[in-house]
Design a protein around this motif. Structure first.
Motif: not given
Length: 314
Positions: A186-193
């Motif tokens: 969650f922490w790693r990919w929420v910003g990308y999306n």
């Protein structure tokens, strides 16, 4: 006769020009193929060949050094009879649901907030949200492994103690492992999306929102009838990529669970790695890869069918 000679010369000149133009066109085509050939050569060596070779190994018994032995469907029978294989599939889907679905929802809400006129310092928030994506996966896993340590003095256990919740052994607890790994995802990919959704929202004409407001649409109706239909291609892309990434989860559980590969946190790719590089059973590992390939195709197809219904006003 002189006229005929002149006409013959003109025809020869035209034929020479046609031949010259045709040769130049061929040269341009050859040059174009040469420019793009490195990609196809590298893809054939490092992409296509391993894929085809894995399908071949799926029907062989091989320890990586000796001779191969054709065993037919025996490798598939072995993995289907292995309880740990089904446990890895269960873990993979549970972690995917816990880490991906909330991530996509929060990313959409964050992008909608950043796209509004109420948020200040938008560039700062965009960079802050995207930073986890450029951080090393191993570094992220090590940091979260420290946060979710089994010790009572660990940050997460210390926070739980404030609510009189006993400390949790995050690396051995059935749901503790899944929560920890899902938190990393969650922490790693929420910003990308979030950045992907924001780019899609900024391409939506503002006139559509103004027309919706004139017609009396509230915020929820604007999202349903304007944002979602216009953002459908972006939604399909993010859900498709996130689904494939969550099913192929490897580094986070490997670093967090360790080489013991306990069944509480083992995923399908981790099971594949264990069969190939721990048990030296490349046949069953390749059979696992084939099954994973079919699962990804099935889940991706279902996702696309479901996503196509998002934003429909009927």
């Amino acid at each position: 006769m002189p006229i005929l000679q002149t006409d013959t010369k003109k025809v020869k000149v035209k034929n020479k020009k046609f031949t010259l133009n045709l040769t130049e066109r061929k040269k341009e085509q050859i040059a174009g193929y040469l420019y793009i050939s490195p990609f196809f050569i590298l893809f054939s060596i490092f992409g296509l060949f391993p894929i085809l070779y894995s399908f071949y190994l799926g029907f062989q018994k091989w320890n990586g050094l000796g001779e191969m032995e054709f065993v037919g469907l025996r490798n598939f029978k072995l993995i289907f009879e292995d309880p740990l294989f089904w446990k890895s599939i269960y873990n993979t889907f549970i972690i995917a649901l816990m880490g991906t679905l909330p991530q996509l929802l929060v990313a959409f809400l964050l992008a909608f907030a950043l796209n509004s006129a109420l948020i200040r310092f938008k560039n700062f928030f965009r960079v802050s949200f995207f930073l986890p994506n450029v951080t090393s996966i191993v570094a992220v896993a090590i940091v979260f492994g420290t946060l979710f340590t089994n010790s009572e003095t660990g940050l997460v256990n210390a926070l739980l103690s404030l609510f009189n919740i006993p400390p949790i052994n995050w690396s051995t607890n059935e749901w503790g492992v899944k929560i920890a790994i899902s938190s990393m995802v969650f922490w790693r990919w929420v910003g990308y999306n979030t950045i992907i959704y924001l780019a899609g929202m900024q391409s939506i004409p503002n006139e559509l929102y103004e027309a919706a407001k004139i017609d009396g649409a509230n915020l929820r109706q604007q999202i349903r009838y304007v944002t979602l239909p216009m953002l459908k291609p972006v939604l399909i892309f993010t859900i498709f990529i996130s689904t494939i990434g969550s099913i192929q989860l490897f580094t986070e559980p490997l670093v967090f669970v360790g080489r013991a590969m306990r069944e509480e946190g083992i995923t399908v790719v981790l099971y594949l790695y264990r069969e190939a590089f721990v048990n030296n059973a490349f046949g069953t590992a390749s059979a696992t890869a084939i099954v994973l390939f079919l699962i990804i195709i099935l889940v991706s197809t279902i996702n696309v069918l479901i996503t196509n219904r998002i934003g429909n006003t009927k």
